[in-house]
Write an enzyme that holds these catalytic residues in place. Structure first.
Site, PDB file in Angstrom:
ATOM      1  N   VAL A  27      37.491 -55.268  -2.504  1.00 22.55           N
ATOM      2  CA  VAL A  27      36.497 -54.378  -2.431  1.00 22.55           C
ATOM      3  C   VAL A  27      35.266 -54.654  -1.240  1.00 22.55           C
ATOM      4  O   VAL A  27      34.558 -53.772  -0.896  1.00 22.55           O
ATOM      5  CB  VAL A  27      35.883 -53.792  -3.743  1.00 22.55           C
ATOM      6  CG1 VAL A  27      34.884 -54.534  -4.176  1.00 22.55           C
ATOM      7  CG2 VAL A  27      35.313 -52.308  -3.364  1.00 22.55           C
ATOM      8  N   TYR A  28      35.095 -55.883  -1.023  1.00 24.44           N
ATOM      9  CA  TYR A  28      34.012 -56.336  -0.173  1.00 24.44           C
ATOM     10  C   TYR A  28      34.308 -55.637   1.408  1.00 24.44           C
ATOM     11  O   TYR A  28      35.180 -56.430   1.777  1.00 24.44           O
ATOM     12  CB  TYR A  28      34.072 -57.893  -0.231  1.00 24.44           C
ATOM     13  CG  TYR A  28      33.425 -58.304  -1.617  1.00 24.44           C
ATOM     14  CD1 TYR A  28      32.880 -57.737  -2.582  1.00 24.44           C
ATOM     15  CD2 TYR A  28      33.272 -59.829  -1.766  1.00 24.44           C
ATOM     16  CE1 TYR A  28      32.558 -58.095  -3.835  1.00 24.44           C
ATOM     17  CE2 TYR A  28      32.906 -60.350  -2.702  1.00 24.44           C
ATOM     18  CZ  TYR A  28      32.654 -59.508  -4.036  1.00 24.44           C
ATOM     19  OH  TYR A  28      32.201 -60.087  -5.242  1.00 24.44           O
ATOM     20  N   SER A  29      33.653 -54.930   1.675  1.00 24.54           N
ATOM     21  CA  SER A  29      33.702 -54.496   2.938  1.00 24.54           C
ATOM     22  C   SER A  29      35.121 -53.678   3.114  1.00 24.54           C
ATOM     23  O   SER A  29      35.763 -54.006   4.223  1.00 24.54           O
ATOM     24  CB  SER A  29      33.209 -55.408   4.106  1.00 24.54           C
ATOM     25  OG  SER A  29      31.828 -55.684   4.332  1.00 24.54           O
ATOM     26  N   ALA A  30      35.611 -53.161   2.202  1.00 31.08           N
ATOM     27  CA  ALA A  30      37.161 -52.550   2.451  1.00 31.08           C
ATOM     28  C   ALA A  30      37.940 -53.466   2.835  1.00 31.08           C
ATOM     29  O   ALA A  30      38.965 -53.203   3.872  1.00 31.08           O
ATOM     30  CB  ALA A  30      36.773 -51.198   3.335  1.00 31.08           C
TER      31      ALA A  30
END
Length: 351
Positions: free
Chosen positions: A61-64
């Site tokens: 989920v970090y920066s997609a």
């Protein structure tokens, strides 16, 4: 660098790990954290490896997914020198199968992470949140399948409640599935809720802590001071609502105590705050992030020295908050306390 067992598993991890949340920089939250590209990330990885920081933590989920991609590029050609840690479970889209830890979601999330990281195995894979809609047996059997396939080496969780973690550990023991060896948790001098239930559980069950946001969501950098406005350049203008809350008066009481100890030790406020965490029971590794080389080297200065018992006691006192029920009787009443000696006290060794 000091190396510690990850919980009671056989995996040894550095006392400080590097958090790659600043890599990629997409979206309102992660874009405010940092926008480190592959070239910059490789330099930060170089510095980490020079001092023995070998574990790098990220999440889908970090920066997609961009954080995993940049981290993969930064460690390319030296995969055997590093430990890669990632997480899955939080929403990656609006579809019904884009979040949670169902069998199909976990398998897809693992394959996506392997592709983005440019590797064929993940050293430490964590569930980013508890999925109440999926039976724990389904989750654990899927992780067992992924471990047996060699795609994951060790498994853990992040942001679980005590009953959620204990339920999962019990099911793993009963069914012979891999046990969660660590719990990635929020823990800082202005956020000590971890100590009320999750720390005793971790101590009892052999589950180590990997600490996220050890500087209290950027509030323990030394830049926030009593009676002064929030600095214009602070990321808290954009990110405060995403992170753990803290009462302003309590924050500045802790900052005052940190400032005092920092002057005595000749260290910075962040270094003192990180050093305090490194001595806490059950802590296997403290995850530090950095936007640039200077910030990373500042964080590295938290290791290689120790606070005195008296300094630790002052920080303990300044950061203490009354425990909620059912924990407060064990803190306040002699009869309860006699039955349950305190786990957290100055000089207590880490698990």
């Amino acid at each position: 660098m000091e190396y510690r067992q990850l919980g009671t598993s056989g995996l040894k991890v550095p006392a400080l790990s590097f958090g790659a949340g600043t890599f990629g920089g997409r979206g309102p939250l992660f874009g405010a954290w940092g926008t480190t590209d592959a070239q910059e990330a490789r330099r930060l990885v170089d510095i980490c490896l020079e001092v023995g920081i070998t574990m790098f933590d990220t999440a889908d989920v970090y920066s997609a997914g961009a954080s995993e991609e940049v981290l993969g590029q930064a460690v390319k050609g030296r995969r055997d020198e590093v430990l890669l840690s990632t997480k899955a479970g939080l929403p990656m889209g609006d579809g019904p199968g884009d979040s949670g830890t169902s069998r199909s979601r976990l398998i897809r999330a693992t394959e996506d992470a392997l592709r983005r990281l440019g590797t064929d195995y993940i050293d430490f894979f964590q569930l980013h949140a508890f999925d109440a809609a999926t039976p724990v047996e389904e989750v654990l059997s899927t992780l067992d399948q992924l471990v047996r396939a060699g795609k994951i080496r060790y498994v853990g969780v992040s942001n679980f409640a005590g009953w959620q973690l204990m339920k999962s550990l019990s099911a793993a023991e009963k069914q012979g599935f891999p046990r969660y060896v660590a719990h990635q948790v929020y823990y800082s001098l202005i956020g000590r809720d971890y100590e009320w239930e999750l720390m005793p559980l971790g101590h009892d069950q052999g589950v180590g802590a990997m600490v996220w946001s050890p500087l209290g969501w950027g509030r323990l950098t030394g830049k926030l001071r009593r009676g002064r406005p929030l600095p214009p350049q602070s990321r808290l203008h954009r990110t405060a609502d995403y992170g753990p809350p803290v009462e302003e008066g309590h924050l500045y009481d802790v900052v005052d105590a940190l400032d005092e100890v920092a002057r005595e030790t000749g260290r910075s406020i962040p270094q003192v705050a990180l050093n305090w965490l490194l001595a806490r029971p059950t802590v296997s590794s403290v995850i530090v992030g950095a936007r640039d080389e200077a910030q990373l080297r500042q964080n590295i200065g938290a290791i290689g020295w120790t606070l005195t018992p008296e300094q630790t006691a002052r920080l303990d006192a300044a950061s203490h908050r009354p425990a909620p029920y059912p924990y407060f009787p064990y803190e306040r009443q002699e009869g309860f306390a006699r039955l349950n000696p305190p786990l957290v006290r100055p000089g207590t060794p880490a698990l």
